[in-house]
Design a protein around this motif. Structure first.
Motif, PDB file in Angstrom:
ATOM      1  N   ALA A   1       0.869  -1.181   0.000  1.00 22.86           N
ATOM      2  CA  ALA A   1       0.000   0.000   0.000  1.00 22.86           C
ATOM      3  C   ALA A   1       0.899   1.221   0.000  1.00 22.86           C
ATOM      4  CB  ALA A   1      -0.918   0.009   1.209  1.00 22.86           C
ATOM      5  N   SER A   2       0.491   2.274  -0.694  1.00 21.03           N
ATOM      6  CA  SER A   2       1.364   3.443  -0.831  1.00 21.03           C
ATOM      7  C   SER A   2       1.372   4.317   0.412  1.00 21.03           C
ATOM      8  CB  SER A   2       0.953   4.267  -2.054  1.00 21.03           C
ATOM      9  OG  SER A   2      -0.409   4.647  -1.967  1.00 21.03           O
ATOM     10  N   SER A   3       0.302   4.293   1.184  1.00 19.76           N
ATOM     11  CA  SER A   3       0.219   5.065   2.419  1.00 19.76           C
ATOM     12  C   SER A   3      -0.910   4.493   3.249  1.00 19.76           C
ATOM     13  CB  SER A   3      -0.047   6.547   2.138  1.00 19.76           C
ATOM     14  OG  SER A   3      -1.360   6.725   1.610  1.00 19.76           O
ATOM     15  N   LEU A   4      -0.962   4.875   4.505  1.00 17.99           N
ATOM     16  CA  LEU A   4      -2.050   4.390   5.348  1.00 17.99           C
ATOM     17  C   LEU A   4      -3.390   4.916   4.846  1.00 17.99           C
ATOM     18  CD1 LEU A   4      -2.600   2.624   7.805  1.00 17.99           C
ATOM     19  CD2 LEU A   4      -2.416   4.683   9.235  1.00 17.99           C
ATOM     20  N   ALA A   5      -3.418   6.174   4.417  1.00 20.52           N
ATOM     21  CA  ALA A   5      -4.665   6.768   3.938  1.00 20.52           C
ATOM     22  C   ALA A   5      -5.183   6.054   2.690  1.00 20.52           C
ATOM     23  CB  ALA A   5      -4.462   8.251   3.654  1.00 20.52           C
ATOM     24  N   GLU A   6      -4.279   5.504   1.900  1.00 22.05           N
ATOM     25  CA  GLU A   6      -4.681   4.819   0.669  1.00 22.05           C
ATOM     26  C   GLU A   6      -4.709   3.297   0.832  1.00 22.05           C
ATOM     27  OE1 GLU A   6      -2.197   6.227  -2.486  1.00 22.05           O
ATOM     28  OE2 GLU A   6      -2.526   8.326  -1.957  1.00 22.05           O
ATOM     29  N   HIS A   7      -4.542   2.824   2.063  1.00 22.52           N
ATOM     30  CA  HIS A   7      -4.571   1.381   2.295  1.00 22.52           C
ATOM     31  C   HIS A   7      -5.968   0.841   2.002  1.00 22.52           C
ATOM     32  CE1 HIS A   7      -4.297  -2.505   4.282  1.00 22.52           C
ATOM     33  NE2 HIS A   7      -2.977  -2.343   4.361  1.00 22.52           N
ATOM     34  N   PRO A   8      -6.061  -0.325   1.355  1.00 22.47           N
ATOM     35  CA  PRO A   8      -7.376  -0.890   1.026  1.00 22.47           C
ATOM     36  C   PRO A   8      -8.262  -1.176   2.227  1.00 22.47           C
ATOM     37  CG  PRO A   8      -5.654  -1.951  -0.271  1.00 22.47           C
ATOM     38  CD  PRO A   8      -4.965  -1.085   0.731  1.00 22.47           C
ATOM     39  N   ILE A   9      -7.702  -1.140   3.442  1.00 23.73           N
ATOM     40  CA  ILE A   9      -8.516  -1.432   4.613  1.00 23.73           C
ATOM     41  C   ILE A   9      -9.702  -0.478   4.727  1.00 23.73           C
ATOM     42  CG2 ILE A   9      -7.228   0.003   6.264  1.00 23.73           C
ATOM     43  CD1 ILE A   9      -7.562  -2.316   8.298  1.00 23.73           C
ATOM     44  N   GLY A  10      -9.538   0.751   4.249  1.00 25.19           N
ATOM     45  CA  GLY A  10     -10.639   1.710   4.302  1.00 25.19           C
ATOM     46  C   GLY A  10     -11.824   1.258   3.468  1.00 25.19           C
TER      47      GLY A  10
ATOM     48  N   LEU B   1      -5.280   4.020  12.575  1.00 26.99           N
ATOM     49  CA  LEU B   1      -6.454   3.852  11.711  1.00 26.99           C
ATOM     50  C   LEU B   1      -7.570   4.802  12.127  1.00 26.99           C
ATOM     51  CD1 LEU B   1      -6.627  -0.035  11.340  1.00 26.99           C
ATOM     52  CD2 LEU B   1      -6.058   1.613   9.543  1.00 26.99           C
ATOM     53  N   ALA B   2      -7.774   4.939  13.433  1.00 25.34           N
ATOM     54  CA  ALA B   2      -8.807   5.861  13.917  1.00 25.34           C
ATOM     55  C   ALA B   2      -8.501   7.291  13.490  1.00 25.34           C
ATOM     56  CB  ALA B   2      -8.917   5.765  15.438  1.00 25.34           C
ATOM     57  N   GLU B   3      -7.240   7.686  13.590  1.00 26.36           N
ATOM     58  CA  GLU B   3      -6.833   9.022  13.193  1.00 26.36           C
ATOM     59  C   GLU B   3      -6.975   9.237  11.693  1.00 26.36           C
ATOM     60  OE1 GLU B   3      -4.860  11.882  15.164  1.00 26.36           O
ATOM     61  OE2 GLU B   3      -6.707  11.078  16.038  1.00 26.36           O
ATOM     62  N   THR B   4      -6.597   8.220  10.923  1.00 23.39           N
ATOM     63  CA  THR B   4      -6.583   8.352   9.464  1.00 23.39           C
ATOM     64  C   THR B   4      -7.984   8.320   8.861  1.00 23.39           C
ATOM     65  OG1 THR B   4      -4.398   7.309   9.360  1.00 23.39           O
ATOM     66  CG2 THR B   4      -5.685   7.342   7.321  1.00 23.39           C
ATOM     67  N   PHE B   5      -8.811   7.410   9.343  1.00 20.88           N
ATOM     68  CA  PHE B   5     -10.133   7.209   8.742  1.00 20.88           C
ATOM     69  C   PHE B   5     -11.288   7.746   9.587  1.00 20.88           C
ATOM     70  CE2 PHE B   5      -7.465   3.856   6.839  1.00 20.88           C
ATOM     71  CZ  PHE B   5      -7.717   4.085   5.484  1.00 20.88           C
TER      72      PHE B   5
END
Length: 366
Positions: A281-290, A320-324
Motif C-alpha cells: 500500500a502506498s500510504s495508510l490513507a490509501e490502504h485498502p482497509i478503508g 487507523l482511527a486518526e486516518t479514517f
C-alpha cells in the motif's frame, strides 16, 4: 463538569486500555530490540549493523520501510540468527506474551517457522516446546502484573522450502499443547500455495485450521489458490483482493472472487503499517482497509512484525482511527471480527467476546 456518560475520546492511551485481538504476529519479527543485542552478545553473533539499541531499532525500521518485501524479509536474518537455542526461544516467547498483554491484547495468535530455528542443533519438536514454554511463562508473568492474555501458536512453513507436510504434521501433533493452526509464509511470487497442497489437505483432513499468507506482494491468483485450492480459513494480509473491486461513480462493484471472499466471511488478516513498509500500500490513507471496511469484509487489524515496523496493536488501531475517523464502534468491530475468526473453540471465543471485549468497549463508548 465533564459528562460521565460521554464517550472516552479515542486517544492513544485509551486505545491501549481497550481489549484487542491479534491474529497475525511473527515471533521472529517482534523481539525487543534490547533482547536482540543481548542474545547476539551471548551467542557470539557479530553481524548486527550496530549494538546500540536505539540505533538498531532505527535500522530495522529503515530496512523495513524500503518498499520492498524482499528487503523487508532480509531483516529476519538477524533475528533468526539469535533464536537458535531453547533458552533464546523461550525468552523471546515469554517477552512477546508480556509485551502483548501490556499493550491491552487479550488474545493473540503468534506464528513462527520451526524449520528456521534448528541451526543450533535443536530438533523441530524441541523448538516448538521451547516456544510453547515461553508463552506459558509470559502469560503467567503478565497475569501477575495484572494483564491477562491468551496466546495461541501458529506453525509456519516456508513456501520456498520443502518441509510443509512435516510442519503440518507437527501442527496437528502439538495442537493440544497450544498450537492452534498452520500457515505458510515467505516470498509469494514464484511460490504459489498449491506447491504445498498435500500439507493443506492433511491439516484439513485432521480437522485443524489453516491460514495462508496470500495477496500481499502478489495478486488475485495467490488469493484464489489459497481459498479455492488450499482451503484457507483465513487470509494472511489479503490486501490485493481490491484488485477484484472496481469503484465507479455509481459505487463499488465486486468481482467473482472478491464477492466470494466477502460472502463467505473469510477473515482478512490486515497489517496496515507493514503493508505500507513493504509497498503493498502506498500510504495508510490509501490502504485498502478503508474500502474493505466500508464494504464490510471480515477485516481484522494486526501488527505483522512489531520490531521491524515499529508498531503495536495500540499504534495500529489508533493510527487507523486518526486516518479514517473511526470511533469505538469500528475499533470494537475489528476486535470482534478477529475474535470470531480465532482458531480456538466457539465457547472460548464467545466468552472472550461477551465477558471481556464487549464490556471493555462499552466502558469506553458509554
Amino acid at each position: 463538569m465533564a459528562d460521565p456518560t460521554a464517550p472516552v475520546p479515542v486517544t492513544r492511551d485509551a486505545v491501549r486500555r481497550a481489549p484487542k485481538v491479534l491474529l497475525h504476529d511473527h515471533l521472529d519479527g517482534g523481539l525487543r530490540v534490547g533482547t536482540v543485542v543481548d542474545l547476539a552478545r551471548e551467542y557470539g553473533y557479530d553481524k548486527l549493523p550496530t549494538t546500540d539499541p536505539g540505533e538498531l531499532a532505527a535500522w530495522f525500521l529503515g530496512a523495513a520501510h524500503s518498499g520492498s518485501l524482499v528487503r523487508y524479509l532480509e531483516t529476519f536474518g538477524h533475528t533468526v540468527a539469535v533464536l537458535q537455542t531453547r533458552e533464546a526461544l523461550t525468552r523471546v516467547a515469554a517477552e512477546a506474551a508480556e509485551d502483548l498483554a501490556a499493550d491491552g491484547v487479550v488474545y493473540a495468535e503468534v506464528r513462527f517457522a520451526p524449520e528456521l530455528h534448528v541451526e543450533g542443533g535443536l530438533d523441530l519438536d524441541a523448538v516448538i516446546a521451547a516456544v510453547l514454554d515461553g508463552f506459558r511463562i509470559g502469560t503467567a508473568r503478565a497475569a501477575a502484573a495484572g494483564n491477562t492474555v491468551r496466546v495461541g501458536t501458529l506453525l509456519t512453513a516456508m513456501r520456498h522450502a520443502a518441509r510443509s507436510r512435516e510442519i503440518a504434521e507437527l501442527a496437528v501433533r502439538h495442537r493440544d499443547s497450544g498450537v492452534v493452526g498452520f500457515d505458510i509464509a515467505g516470498a509469494e511470487k514464484g511460490f504459489p500455495p498449491t506447491r504445498h497442497l498435500d500439507a493443506f489437505e492433511y491439516v484439513r483432513q485432521q480437522n485443524a485450521h489453516v491460514t495462508i499468507h496470500a495477496g500481499e506482494a502478489f495478486g488475485l491468483p495467490s488469493i484464489w489458490e489459497a481459498v479455492q485450492w488450499c482451503g484457507a480459513d483465513r487470509l494472511g494480509h489479503g490486501v490485493r483482493i481490491v484488485d477484484d473491486i472496481t469503484v465507479t461513480d455509481d459505487g463499488p462493484h465486486l468481482g467473482r472472487l472478491a464477492a466470494w471472499v466477502r460472502d463467505s466471511r473469510i477473515p482478512l488478516e490486515m497489517c496496515p503499517t507493514s503493508n505500507v513498509h513493504t509497498g503493498a500500500a502506498s500510504s495508510l490513507a490509501e490502504h485498502p482497509i478503508g474500502l474493505l471496511t466500508d464494504l464490510r469484509f471480515r477485516v481484522t487489524v494486526n501488527t505483522d512484525n512489531r520490531l521491524m515496523s515499529g508498531c503495536t496493536m495500540t499504534s495500529e488501531m489508533y493510527d487507523l482511527a486518526e486516518t479514517f475517523g473511526y470511533g469505538w464502534d469500528t475499533l470494537r468491530w475489528f476486535t470482534v471480527n478477529a475474535m470470531k475468526s480465532a482458531f480456538i473453540g466457539f465457547d472460548e471465543r464467545l466468552a472472550l467476546i461477551e465477558d471481556v471485549i464487549k464490556p471493555g468497549y462499552e466502558a469506553l463508548s458509554r
